[in-house]
Design an enzyme around this catalytic site. Structure first.
Site, short mmCIF file in Angstrom:
data_model
loop_
_atom_site.label_atom_id
_atom_site.label_comp_id
_atom_site.label_asym_id
_atom_site.label_seq_id
_atom_site.Cartn_x
_atom_site.Cartn_y
_atom_site.Cartn_z
N GLY A 1 0.82 -1.21 0.00
CA GLY A 1 0.00 0.00 0.00
C GLY A 1 0.85 1.26 0.00
CB ALA B 1 5.60 5.29 -7.20
N GLY C 1 1.78 2.76 -2.65
CA GLY C 1 1.42 3.60 -3.79
C GLY C 1 2.25 3.33 -5.04
CB SER C 2 3.46 0.22 -6.66
OG SER C 2 2.25 -0.47 -6.57
CB SER C 3 -0.88 2.59 -9.10
OG SER C 3 -1.19 1.28 -8.73
CG ASP D 1 -2.25 7.85 -4.45
OD1 ASP D 1 -2.79 8.88 -4.91
OD2 ASP D 1 -2.69 6.72 -4.68
#
Ligand code: MEV
Length: 323
Positions: A108, A114, A110-112, A155
């Site tokens: 969680g 980032a 926030g890879s999307s 994010d």
């Protein structure tokens, strides 16, 4: 330039989750575990994606067809980011993009957002389009909404701006806070939260009981504003109390789970100033704000409650070109 390497930080929300979907503020800090992308140009007019962390290998699509037809789940954010950048700045050249993350996408962190910020920042550098942080935020946030339909954008702001940011829904306010570092212990519950469905559940609860949920969100708004002052004043004891109250309110909304509650309780009993879930709830991580001399004990207590300690530093740098 034919090749660029770019990275963006993961994030942890300190206070204000859920309320921030409804025109309220939150505070988010960037963490020093980063996601990076290598972007290079290709002769052929195709986009090629490799993202081993999310199971994507040698995915390819013609530039003309970006955003249409079948899109592999793990390739979604990169593909839509390129499409949106190209649309906004009239490019059509071929690209190869590979992503790699220092953190698991299940945390969680926030890879999307980032990876989306990386693509925007990287393309602006590679193609010589000077974009401000605000412009990178706007293009990235549009991409995240295109891909997942919901999200306040906090994010995305964290990935782009880094540091610790006071943020209001959709970027109505993005205020980087000038702060001293603080000690946050982070515990992963081992359970992956599905943010979009939890946000939807909260929307349904709000529809059924608007007075209750709106009263909670108004109190969270007040807490976030007071927490901002406490952070700027480095008054960690006060911040801890606000975090504890925020956790009570999130529990009233119904997004905490037993595992997180146990980890939070363990952290508080071991001397944390305050502890709460961080993110949508339903899993992912909890955070504990600690006096330096209590860090070791809080870590042990969270581990004993079956949480996995994630070693991160807060207030990390935003999206940046690596080479
Ligand atoms: C999820 O990490 C935080 C939420 O507030 C959703 C969002 O702001 O996009 C629940």
């Amino acid at each position: 330039m034919k090749e660029v390497s770019v990275s963006a930080p993961g994030k942890l929300i300190l206070l204000g989750e859920h309320a921030v979907v409804y025109d309220k503020p939150c505070i988010v800090t960037a963490v020093d575990q980063r996601l990076s992308c290598e972007i290079s140009s290709l002769e052929k007019r195709i986009l090629e994606i490799n993202a081993p962390d999310v199971g994507v290998s040698n995915y390819s699509k013609s530039i003309e067809e970006l955003g249409s037809g079948d899109i592999e789940k793990g390739a979604m954010f990169i593909e839509l980011a390129v499409r949106n950048f190209y649309k906004a700045h009239s490019f059509k050249s071929g690209l190869r993009i590979s992503s790699r993350s220092e953190f698991k996408h299940t945390f969680g962190f926030g890879s999307s957002s980032a990876v989306t910020a990386c693509v925007m920042k990287g393309l602006s550098e590679m193609l010589g389009i000077k974009l401000t942080e605000r412009e990178i935020f706007d293009l990235s946030y549009k991409t995240v909404l295109d891909a997942q339909g919901v999200g306040s954008g906090f994010d995305v702001a964290s990935a782009v701006y880094g540091g610790t940011v006071y943020f209001v829904t959709s970027g109505k306010k993005i205020e980087p806070l000038n702060i001293k570092n603080f000690n946050l212990v982070v515990g992963y519950s081992g359970e992956k939260a599905d943010t979009a469905s939890i946000v939807k559940e909260v929307a349904e609860k709000r529809e059924k009981n608007p007075e209750k949920i709106d009263r909670i969100f108004s109190e969270i708004e007040e807490l976030v504003d007071r927490a901002k002052e406490a952070i700027v004043d480095s008054n960690w004891e006060k911040l801890g109390l606000f975090m504890n109250r925020d956790q009570e309110l999130l529990t009233e909304v119904g997004v905490s789970i037993k595992k997180l509650d146990e980890m939070i309780d363990a952290a508080r009993k071991s001397g944390a100033y305050g502890a709460k879930l961080s993110g949508a709830g339903g899993g992912d991580c909890m955070i504990a704000l600690c006096p330096p001399e209590k860090i070791a004990g809080v870590k042990t207590a969270i581990s004993d409650a079956d949480g996995e300690i994630l070693d991160v530093k807060v207030n990390a740098e935003g999206a940046r070109i690596e080479k």
